[in-house]
Design a protein around this motif. Structure first.
Motif: not given
Length: 303
Positions: A183-188, A234-238, A242-246, A278-280
């Protein structure tokens, strides 16, 4: 000496049974001796195991021939004896017969071999032995997280190869796909986050990726299956939080847990170097507005 001769002449059937038992014990002695001899002389574990199994099978065949010849005097009645035996015991020993048939099927078709990691009848583990009745496995999973040994040795009837699917983790293609979410924080800095994760995964998994490509091509040529991506993806889901990186990648079937640990640790260290670019993310609650509360101190309170 004369006493024994008289005893033999008086009880010929008893002497016949004794001779038969002596012959059977002698054959078992030879089988056991050859197994121990091969164990000492053959250093390679796989070759030694197959050689010992070969001695066992040949020994059982010799015993069967001896029994037929001893009690019938000829081998021409072999099919008749087998037919009567099968008809008489088919119902009462159907599970045993099915297990023996399963062992033949396992060896001929190579459903699995010692050293393979399989899942059968809901039990997962590494195959450590296959005999004429049972498959022996070192169990993994259950109450232990990931693919770690539990310490229990499981014996499973070979008949189960006919009763359900057999999942083989290592046959033809000793790699599996694994994945996890970050999970990556929005605004990263999302582009930087993508770069960190893909670069770390590519460098860490380069050996697995290289080794798996050739073997995957062999699988595609052997079976009716479409080609697949073995490089890390890598796949990204909003999401709401948070922004989820798979991250999906290929790994050796016995090193899934260790590889996931290494990837998590390296990615964490690289993210910490970005100085909060970049913030988890973590689960958070945002208070939009606190409702107004009016308190009238002049109004008397009735008691």
């Amino acid at each position: 000496m004369e006493y024994f001769e008289n005893l033999i002449n008086e009880f010929p059937f008893l002497w016949s049974i004794m001779k038969f038992l002596i012959i059977i014990l002698f054959v078992f002695f030879i089988i056991n001796y050859l197994r121990k001899y091969l164990k000492k002389k053959i250093p390679n574990l796989t070759v030694r195991y197959k050689s010992q199994k070969g001695v066992e099978i040949i020994g059982y065949i010799v015993l069967l021939i001896i029994i037929i010849i001893y009690f019938t005097g000829t081998i021409k009645d072999f099919t008749v004896i087998i037919g009567l035996f099968t008809a008489g015991l088919a119902f009462t020993l159907q599970e045993l017969i099915l297990s023996i048939a399963g062992s033949v099927y396992i060896f001929l078709v190579k459903v699995y071999t010692p050293g393979d990691r399989i899942e059968i009848n809901g039990i997962k583990g590494d195959v450590i032995d296959v005999d004429s009745i049972y498959t022996t496995m070192m169990e993994i999973g259950q109450w232990v997280n990931s693919d770690n040994y539990t310490g229990r040795i499981v014996k499973l009837s070979n008949a189960f190869v006919f009763k359900g699917p057999v999942y083989n983790y290592s046959q033809d293609f000793p790699f599996i796909w694994d994945e996890f979410n970050l999970p990556i924080r929005y605004g990263s800095n999302i582009d930087l986050a993508k770069s960190i994760i893909i670069k770390t995964a590519t460098e860490t998994l380069s050996e697995y990726t290289m080794n798996s490509k050739a073997q995957w091509n062999a699988v595609v040529n052997k079976y009716y299956i479409e080609d697949a991506q073995v490089d890390p993806t890598l796949a990204i889901t909003l999401t709401d939080n948070w922004i989820q990186f798979n991250l999906r990648y290929i790994v050796d079937f016995k090193k899934r847990r260790l590889t996931k640990h290494v990837l998590h640790d390296k990615i964490r260290k690289e993210i910490e170097k970005t100085n909060d670019a970049v913030i988890l993310a973590s689960t958070t609650l945002e208070v939009i507005k606190i409702p107004d509360v009016k308190i009238d101190l002049k109004t008397p309170i009735n008691t």
